[in-house]
Design an enzyme around this catalytic site. Structure first.
Site, PDB file in Angstrom:
ATOM      1  N   ALA A  22      -3.468  34.629 -87.064  1.00 61.75           N
ATOM      2  CA  ALA A  22      -2.040  34.887 -86.852  1.00 61.75           C
ATOM      3  C   ALA A  22      -1.536  34.237 -85.564  1.00 61.75           C
ATOM      4  CB  ALA A  22      -1.786  36.391 -86.833  1.00 61.75           C
TER       5      ALA A  22
ATOM      6  N   LYS B 234      -9.467  28.181 -92.320  1.00 60.79           N
ATOM      7  CA  LYS B 234      -8.227  28.461 -91.591  1.00 60.79           C
ATOM      8  C   LYS B 234      -7.839  27.302 -90.680  1.00 60.79           C
ATOM      9  CE  LYS B 234      -8.059  33.515 -91.461  1.00 60.79           C
ATOM     10  NZ  LYS B 234      -8.001  34.716 -90.591  1.00 60.79           N
TER      11      LYS B 234
ATOM     12  N   CYS C 293     -22.822  65.521 -83.876  1.00 64.03           N
ATOM     13  CA  CYS C 293     -22.769  66.870 -84.451  1.00 64.03           C
ATOM     14  C   CYS C 293     -21.415  67.129 -85.110  1.00 64.03           C
ATOM     15  CB  CYS C 293     -23.061  67.916 -83.382  1.00 64.03           C
ATOM     16  SG  CYS C 293     -21.795  68.022 -82.093  1.00 64.03           S
TER      17      CYS C 293
END
Length: 1082
Positions: A466, A516, A620
């Site tokens: 981009a 690209k 946890c």
């Protein structure tokens, strides 16, 4: 039930294509955009940028309006005009290219005069190349039609935006930030009429801010708070984890629990017309406070009375001056202002208009502030690409706000300039010379000398996503790298995917699957055939230093990063430091963007400051005590990776050589208990099923697809029933801590079982996804999606009865203490059990047909591969266990895929700002001439500041942040910065002793050894005793540093300190030396 990818809304929007911007705007706003009709008038460079950004946002239609014919100078900023367009209407000439940008958006053109009658039926009207009187007329018409109006201008390095969204515009979400929550620990019962203190749990950060509104839920005792009504919070203390709410005296006493969830309250805004805001602009905001008047910067007594009032920026701020300049420019006319004597006319007009402002007149209209007016005149009517990109981003975002009510609109002026980017000495080119060039506007403002410097540039652009696409466009239009000696090298190892098309605007559908860098380079050269660009497809990293070698780095003038990860940025930054190259950095996150300019021997480098590491949830919390959907997603993705990536990879390696596999695990640092876990799993987590390779190769090795369905059903039972039963068996709801408090106090949530129900959509989604993924692991060609097929198979599946057992449940206090929990059993002889498990699995596996198990690496952008389906279903079933709100398919994809929210507007703005800094680098500005920028288009907030100076190290006592203590050392040279380098010239056959001798002779220092840091971050000291005769190159090769073909070798202090020279003075003092490089002469 949460929405899935199969909803009508999802089908209409193409969530795969627009996933990144949906992460910013949300589905509802995207639906609103798809119904919006936009008019963009004036297809100069600014209009083209606005149209591009709006079309990429996927509105319903965009009508391009222009009365003017394209000129050669338009090619310097409108990227969709070519030399063949000259003489044609600008809107008509660029229509086809805009349509190709997004085929789903209706593109139309208008070429006649812009009249009030012509603008009916549009949601938003945007004027980018109009006079003031036309803007006032169209604004009036827009107000009558209940349409939103935006007027934007660019004149040289000066620009403005004006927004009028009418009376009673409703902004639904002023920030766009995620909804904040707080877990309650206690709520005070206040005295009548007094505020009550709310204490949140200490384990979690509190994100609320003063003025936020919250809705309470799950409060026990003080149940009146659970009425769903928004309550405003006050006096938030993030350190103490407290805030206050209004009177709770009439409520029942608080007992326990509760969640405060932010409630976003819509804001109604009343905009005034352009005519009204010219007479009284209201509140203005300055990007850069260093550009305010001298009295303001010096806190002169005459300005103190105006602090905090709109009059301050109007009278003493930069914005007030720029607004006066804009009004004066339109009073004189752009052509007249730019002509000979135009500056004097503009200044005279400014003084006349200013005198009429009365109490709001601009102060100190002389000296530098008067020179600003002269520069406005010089740039009148000239559209420069960097400014067009910046304002195209701002205006594009304002259009989206107008259509959706998402984010806070500009209220009502935004004015910005980059006068400091103008060359210190710029020759005014002759009109004839300027008229015959596509760079005419740029030459008129910046001078022909700057244009020549741009053309001869040798640039390295890292990345062509981009940011890279926008930068390639900008650099091409600016004429960079267009001379015979100019060259832009761009590299990107990525290929184009469908999701890229909504913001990486150089790509089209036919480019999907292509490189690209290669595709973007070709598209940029169409915009300017003079642009000399070389596309590479290699990643910039240590492994490619044979490609990006010393010769490559030495010839560069500037490096521009267009990367999306910190590791790569740091590596490029380190090379820029070593080779002394300027670096232009930028980044975006949703509507936010930032830019940083790095100038050798002047500013700090990119790696000088680091963001704090991202906070991770305790294990946890993921396994036993989740209290938000992110915890559920974390475990879901972990289970996906474990079941479908790690296990098959381990199976492939184990079946080749079981003994070697076990030994490799132990050699890599695993202890026998953890290797045993990979072999047989943890009974506490598997709950009645085998785990690891015992599950994959022995107990649940399938012969067909139906047996994969059976495995999925038993996994369901294990995950969402048996595991919860085991937890509650060992930690019942009435359990107390050693301190006598409830074990299940917030943030813990007591879970419940979620028995399997074949008629439940989410349960079946889990079964279907898990079955297909398991079948793919074993190479079964079948793929099944029909629910009835699975129901039929499930009728014959046997699910064993699970019997819970006593085990230690790990809490956050136990994190990191491996001795507190050993899979629920006493593991007295891990090695013996390890060997027994290995032999059992190997014995069974040896009798199976040899096959390669499919390693199913997580892929977020293929919606039909069952990856997100599995994770979403798992997370939502887990959420049901703990009564946590569920998540839809898109949000699962965004979070599990760690997709960075991205929109074209912020990207365009960032790259425009980068290109302004490029001009300053070429002009060799002093430190005060550069600007780092942070912008948040959602708020909107714009802030600019000078870059920080590079830190100096001097001899003496200094605080060492790594050692967290004061250290005494001698600096050589003294002082020094990260940019300093010491060169030792030697032959390739030089020995270690020759380096020792050089330091002794030239610097009176003793070289005692090297500290080498390996790629995994382990540092080892390598003393020189007995190694003096070794060749320097052999010594470095033996420590893991490739030296083949290098003309230079970094001996010490290469960021981030891959090797450090251990030097002392004759007196034995430690030495802090700058970077040392051996330069080979042969």
């Amino acid at each position: 039930m949460s929405k899935s990818k199969d909803t009508p809304e999802a089908k209409a929007l193409d969530e795969d294509l627009h996933s990144r911007q949906m992460a910013v705007y949300g589905r509802e706003s995207m639906m609103k955009l798809s119904q919006a009709r936009i008019l963009v008038s004036g297809l100069n460079g600014l209009g083209a940028e606005v149209a591009k950004n709006v079309i990429l946002a996927n509105v319903k239609s965009v009508t391009l309006h222009d009365e003017k014919a394209a000129t050669l100078s338009d090619l310097g900023s409108n990227f969709y005009l070519t030399e063949a367009s000259v003489g044609k209407n600008r809107a008509e000439a660029s229509k086809t290219a805009f349509q190709e940008l997004n085929p789903t958006v209706e593109i139309a053109t208008l070429t006649g005069p812009l009249t009030p009658a012509l603008v009916k039926g549009f949601s938003v009207l945007v004027l980018c190349d109009s006079t003031l009187d036309v803007a006032e007329k169209i604004d009036k018409a827009a107000r009558e039609q209940k349409a939103c109006f935006i007027w934007a201008t660019c004149h040289g390095v000066f620009g403005s935006v004006f927004c009028d969204f009418g009376a009673g515009f409703v902004c639904q979400d002023t920030t766009g930030e995620a909804v904040k929550t707080a877990i309650i620990r206690h709520i005070e019962k206040s005295a009548p009429g007094k505020q009550a203190l709310v204490q949140c749990v200490l384990d979690n950060d509190i994100d609320l801010d003063d003025g936020d509104s919250v809705v309470f839920s799950e409060v026990k005792g003080m149940v009146q708070l659970n009425d769903g009504k928004p309550r405003q919070v006050h006096d938030v203390s993030k350190g103490k984890k407290t805030f206050k709410i209004d009177d709770t005296s009439a409520f029942s006493p608080y007992e326990e629990a509760g969640i405060a969830t932010q409630k976003k309250i819509p804001v109604t805004m009343h905009f005034r017309s352009l005519t009204e805001c010219l007479a009284d602009p209201g509140t203005l905001s300055d990007w850069d406070t260093s550009k305010q008047s001298e009295k303001a910067k010096n806190f002169d007594e005459s300005v103190l009375a105006f602090f905090g009032k709109p009059e301050f920026e109007q009278k003493f701020g930069r914005s007030g001056l720029l607004l006066l300049a804009l009004r004066s420019l339109y009073k004189v006319g752009a052509a007249a202002a730019r002509a000979e004597g135009g500056a004097e006319k503009l200044i005279a007009a400014a003084r006349e208009l200013n005198a009429a402002l009365g109490d709001r007149k601009v102060e100190e209209l002389e000296g530098d502030r008067c020179k600003t007016l002269e520069q406005v005149a010089r740039g009148a009517g000239c559209v420069l690409n960097p400014m067009a990109a910046i304002f195209g981003g701002v205006v594009g975002q304002e259009v989206i706000k107008a259509c959706t009510g998402k984010f806070n609109p500009t209220f009502q002026w935004m004015l910005f300039d980059a006068e400091e980017a103008l060359p210190a000495t710029a020759t005014r080119a002759s009109p004839g010379a300027v008229a015959n060039s596509r760079y005419a506007d740029q030459i008129a403002v910046l001078g022909p000398e700057m244009q020549e410097k741009l053309a001869k540039l040798n640039v390295f652009l890292v990345g062509s996503g981009a940011l890279g696409c926008e930068l390639l466009k900008n650099l091409a239009l600016m004429g960079c790298c267009s001379a015979v000696t100019g060259q832009l090298t761009v590299t990107d190892d990525d290929i184009i995917e469908k999701s890229n098309l909504s913001r990486q605007f150089l790509f089209r559908n036919h480019n999907i699957g292509q490189s690209k860098s290669e595709s973007a380079s070709k598209a940029a050269q169409v915009m300017n055939p003079q642009f000399k660009v070389k596309a590479l497809t290699e990643r910039v990293q240590p492994a490619t230093e044979n490609i990006f070698d010393e010769v490559f780095w030495d010839k560069l003038d500037v490096v521009i990063n267009a990367l999306d990860n910190v590791k790569a940025r740091l590596y490029v930054d380190s090379k820029c430091v070593v080779f002394g190259k300027p670096l232009l950095e930028s980044g975006t996150l949703g509507p936010k963007c930032n830019t940083q300019v790095v100038v050798p021997h002047m500013t700090e480098n990119y790696g000088a400051t680091r963001d704090p590491p991202e906070k991770e949830a305790p294990q946890c919390a993921l396994h036993n005590f989740p209290h938000n959907i992110d915890h559920c997603l974390g475990l879901a993705k972990s289970e996906f990776i474990g079941n479908f990536e790690t296990v098959p990879q381990d199976a492939n390696d184990f079946t080749k050589d079981p003994t070697a596999w076990v030994q490799a695990q132990l050699t890599a640092g695993e202890n026998p208990a953890s290797v045993l876990d990979k072999l047989i799993g943890d009974p506490k987590f598997n709950c009645g099923m085998a785990g690891g390779l015992m599950d994959a190769l022995v107990k649940e090795h399938p012969a067909n697809f139906e047996q994969c369905v059976g495995w999925a059903r038993r996994k369901y039972q294990s995950y969402f029933v048996d595991r919860i039963e085991l937890l509650t068996y060992n930690c019942p709801q009435d359990m107390k801590t050693e301190a006598g408090t409830s074990f299940w106090s917030p943030p813990k949530r007591f879970p419940s079982l979620v028995p399997f129900d074949a008629d439940d959509e989410t349960a079946m989604k889990f079964i279907i996804a898990a079955s297909n993924l398991r079948a793919k692991l074993y190479g079964f060609p079948d793929e099944h999606r029909d629910v009835e097929y699975f129901k039929k198979v499930l009728n014959d599946v046997k699910v064993p009865v699970f019997k819970p057992f006593k085990t230690k449940v790990k809490t956050e206090e136990d994190e990191g203490n491996e001795t507190t929990d050993m899979a629920g059993t006493e593991m007295t002889d891990d090695v013996a059990r390890l060997e027994a498990a290995r032999n059992e699995i190997a014995g069974v596996a040896s009798k199976q047909a040899k096959k390669a198990y499919f390693v199913n690496e997580f892929e977020k952008d293929q919606d039909d591969n069952f990856h997100i389906d599995f994770i979403q279903a798992f997370a939502n079933l887990r959420a049901r266990n703990y009564d946590i709100g569920e998540i839809d398919f898109l949000q699962t994809k965004l979070k599990a895929g760690r997709i960075i929210p991205a929109i074209a507007t912020a990207t365009a703005m960032a790259t425009g700002l980068v290109c302004l800094e490029l001009l300053k680098v070429l002009d060799k500005k002093p430190l005060e001439g550069y600007r780092n920028t942070f912008a948040n288009l959602a708020l909107p907030l714009y802030s600019q500041s000078e870059p920080a100076k590079c830190d100096q190290v001097k001899s003496g006592t200094r605080f060492d942040p790594d050692m967290y203590m004061d250290v005494d050392e001698v600096a050589v040279p003294d002082p020094q910065t990260i940019w300093d380098t010491m060169i030792i010239k030697c032959s390739r056959s030089a020995t270690i002793q020759s380096i020792v001798d050089w330091f002794k002779k030239e610097k009176k220092l003793d070289l005692n050894g090297w500290i080498f840091t390996s790629a995994d971050g382990k540092a080892d000291s390598s003393p020189l005793s007995g190694r003096a005769g070794l060749k320097l190159l052999d010594y470095f090769e033996s420590n893991g540093f490739s030296c083949a073909g290098k003309r230079k070798l970094e001996l010490g202090d290469s960021p981030p300190n891959a090797r450090v020279l251990e030097l002392t003075t004759a007196d034995g003092d430690d030495v802090k030396i700058c970077r040392v490089i051996a330069e080979f002469t042969d």
